[in-house]
Design an enzyme around this catalytic site. Structure first.
Site, PDB file in Angstrom:
ATOM      1  N   ARG A  78       0.861  -1.196   0.000  1.00 40.42           N
ATOM      2  CA  ARG A  78       0.000   0.000   0.000  1.00 40.42           C
ATOM      3  C   ARG A  78       0.887   1.233   0.000  1.00 40.42           C
ATOM      4  NH1 ARG A  78      -4.315   0.836   4.736  1.00 40.42           N
ATOM      5  NH2 ARG A  78      -2.582   1.598   5.962  1.00 40.42           N
TER       6      ARG A  78
ATOM      7  N   SER B 269     -11.634  -4.266   4.239  1.00 36.41           N
ATOM      8  CA  SER B 269     -11.621  -3.604   5.543  1.00 36.41           C
ATOM      9  C   SER B 269     -13.044  -3.451   6.054  1.00 36.41           C
ATOM     10  CB  SER B 269     -10.991  -2.207   5.442  1.00 36.41           C
ATOM     11  OG  SER B 269      -9.680  -2.297   4.967  1.00 36.41           O
TER      12      SER B 269
ATOM     13  N   LYS C 279      -2.626   6.227   9.817  1.00 32.18           N
ATOM     14  CA  LYS C 279      -3.926   6.592   9.232  1.00 32.18           C
ATOM     15  C   LYS C 279      -4.645   7.488  10.219  1.00 32.18           C
ATOM     16  CE  LYS C 279      -6.270   3.862   5.780  1.00 32.18           C
ATOM     17  NZ  LYS C 279      -7.313   2.855   5.532  1.00 32.18           N
TER      18      LYS C 279
END
Lengths: 213, 213
Positions: B42, B111, B140
């Site tokens: 990612r 998710s 995040k």
């Protein structure tokens, strides 16, 4: 579908703001009513989900105008909404890999700023080239200007259509080397106009009248 | 390949800095040497081309460790490098569309922060869930914390494996409801460590010793 496409007026969307979906779709529709021939979706700042949702709506809209619908960079979203093609820049997935992913029938456009990039793109399976930036542009601050002669040089080395891009508006369109460009790609000159339909009509008329002179 | 996968220690890469490719690859390799069981790529801030190039290298690396290689969000890059799977969040392409694009055999992770999202994900074809954020996380900032009880509730409603994610480190891993999570997903606790291999070994040992107690 790579043959017989009219690239004269090629609209790149880059106007979406979160929460203004209907205004956005309305503007694109007005542009299509004004004669846009190819629609490219490029909304890199939106989430993948939002891009997917908008692309689905624009795919339906462009289909109703019989206009090819192309997605910038995101091959996955293009496949998910069954777009007519993909456009990639030099910092996106390599053209040959994109061609492998989308198969032989979908349109593949590649951005090229030099003869070398143009020749490679054609060899790697591009159906057309986006060549620029031909003028200073507000929407891509980092875009490198090319010399007008470069379009002529590219025209000599490739057979696929060339769409000039970068800062083109109703004023400077007259300065383009019309013999070498099959079309003009525009963002803000249409989507930032108070009257997108009128702006599209005017740009197309000016490009075509110059081209056919 | 969706069966028999060990999700115990699941590494999400989010550490690439332009110009530091070899350092980046070295860190991930050390993490794999430390026992990482699943690798998710990612790197949303890199260009598509850079993501593609890095993903190709990581695909080869994880293959040599016999570790499944999964790509976050970008289904096109996953297809281009023939990754083992794709992981999508709630703001990415919908799981059912991703499943259609990748076919039945590749891994699909989704998710989920609620029972509703988890049940929908399983119905839409997910092979496993990433559930969180379980702790405050630096990587995040906008991630919403879930209650620990939510993992237990999700565990009751779905049959696919659950990987807990969000701010997990060597300290707080002890506070996870080990009976309900099949694994822990980690970013900075491994990739920001001075010794990624040692950090991976320690995290895995702590998770497994707790789980098998």
């Amino acid at each position: 579908m790579s043959n017989n496409i009219d690239y004269s007026l090629y609209l790149v969307t880059e106007a979406y703001r979160e929460g203004y979906r209907s205004e956005y779709l309305k503007k694109v529709r007005q542009a299509l009513q004004g004669g846009v021939n190819v629609l490219q979706f490029r909304e890199k700042n939106a989430s993948s989900l939002r891009q997917f949702e908008l692309a689905k709506a624009l795919k339906d809209m462009s289909q109703s105008f019989h206009v090819p619908f192309i997605i910038n960079d995101r091959v996955d979203i293009a496949l998910a909404v069954n777009a007519d093609g993909v456009h990639v820049g030099q910092e996106d997935l390599p053209a040959e890999d994109v061609r492998r992913l989308i198969g032989p029938d979908k349109l593949l456009g590649v951005s090229a700023a030099t003869v070398e990039e143009a020749v490679k793109a054609e060899r790697d399976g591009a159906d057309y080239l986006g060549v620029g930036s031909v003028f200073q542009t507000g929407s891509k601050g980092d875009a490198t200007l090319i010399e007008m002669d470069e379009i002529a040089r590219i025209r000599q080395e490739v057979t696929i259509p060339i769409v000039a891009i970068g800062g083109i508006n109703a004023e400077n369109v007259k300065r383009l080397p019309e013999r070498h460009a099959d079309g003009i790609a525009v963002i803000s000159a249409i989507l930032s106009a108070a009257d997108p339909k009128g702006a599209a009509e005017q740009l197309k008329e000016q490009f075509l009248s110059k081209k056919h002179k």
